[in-house]
Write an enzyme that holds these catalytic residues in place. Sequence first.
Site, PDB file in Angstrom:
ATOM      1  N   ASP A 172      36.127 -13.520  64.189  1.00  0.00           N
ATOM      2  CA  ASP A 172      37.124 -12.464  64.390  1.00  0.00           C
ATOM      3  C   ASP A 172      37.166 -11.903  65.810  1.00  0.00           C
ATOM      4  O   ASP A 172      37.342 -10.694  66.022  1.00  0.00           O
ATOM      5  CB  ASP A 172      36.902 -11.330  63.387  1.00  0.00           C
ATOM      6  N   TRP A 184      33.989  -6.843  63.866  1.00  0.00           N
ATOM      7  CA  TRP A 184      33.100  -5.806  64.359  1.00  0.00           C
ATOM      8  C   TRP A 184      31.701  -6.062  63.861  1.00  0.00           C
ATOM      9  O   TRP A 184      31.507  -6.691  62.823  1.00  0.00           O
ATOM     10  CB  TRP A 184      33.605  -4.453  63.895  1.00  0.00           C
ATOM     11  N   VAL A 218      30.632  -5.130  60.168  1.00  0.00           N
ATOM     12  CA  VAL A 218      31.319  -5.752  59.028  1.00  0.00           C
ATOM     13  C   VAL A 218      31.311  -7.275  59.159  1.00  0.00           C
ATOM     14  O   VAL A 218      30.553  -7.966  58.489  1.00  0.00           O
ATOM     15  CB  VAL A 218      32.774  -5.238  58.900  1.00  0.00           C
ATOM     16  N   CYS A 219      32.160  -7.791  60.017  1.00  0.00           N
ATOM     17  CA  CYS A 219      32.408  -9.231  60.063  1.00  0.00           C
ATOM     18  C   CYS A 219      31.324 -10.020  60.780  1.00  0.00           C
ATOM     19  O   CYS A 219      31.355 -11.249  60.783  1.00  0.00           O
ATOM     20  CB  CYS A 219      33.776  -9.502  60.666  1.00  0.00           C
ATOM     21  N   VAL A 220      30.351  -9.317  61.372  1.00  0.00           N
ATOM     22  CA  VAL A 220      29.133  -9.977  61.855  1.00  0.00           C
ATOM     23  C   VAL A 220      28.008  -9.759  60.852  1.00  0.00           C
ATOM     24  O   VAL A 220      27.333 -10.703  60.443  1.00  0.00           O
ATOM     25  CB  VAL A 220      28.717  -9.454  63.252  1.00  0.00           C
TER      26      VAL A 220
END
Length: 209
Positions: free
Chosen positions: A19, A113, A116-118
């Site tokens: 992302d 971010w 979250v996505c990490v």
Amino acid sequence: MTGPTTLLTPDNTVALLVDLQPQFAFGVNSIDGQTLLNNVTGLGKTLALYGVPTVLATISAKQFGGPTFTQLASLFPDTEVYDRTVINAWADERVVSSIESTGRRKLVLAGLWTEVCVAHPALSAIAAGYDVYVVADACGDTSVESHNLAMHRMMQAGAVPITWVTLLQELQADWGIAATADGASEIAQEHGGTWGIGIRYAAAMGVGQ
């Protein structure tokens, strides 16, 4: 909790970049935007130089996220970008299959971010038995606190925090490896800040690397 102790090499590492898209970059306040872009590009060039298999994932690119940063996507022109709707990239079978197909168990992870996505795929990958290394300075979040808490959460689960320069030096391992030494030096000069300045200075003074 003790994390993995063996070093990363070009032969044992796979990367997942998640992302790194304009919409999420707009909300980043934990790191300066230009610094983030510099670090992400330095990371991408490092992975490309050493031939590390790299999986790119986006979320709702056409709906609101936008495409992967051009500076990053251009380094992997033949790599399919997996666009998804699930927040946790590890819940996307294409992403996991691509990583599993490499047979490598050391996963380098970066993206937006951090909280979250990490964090979500990092925790999932650890649960699946991977050694996870989070490139902290190639991640960003909506606040310094959010980024730091996410890093702590991942570290408590066993993730190892690194920087993109750490990765470059670890993959190079020996400046006598001529096949990649010049490329590593170029990346350092373009994206390594004062380290790159030092390399240029040494060359100008005729003292070599």
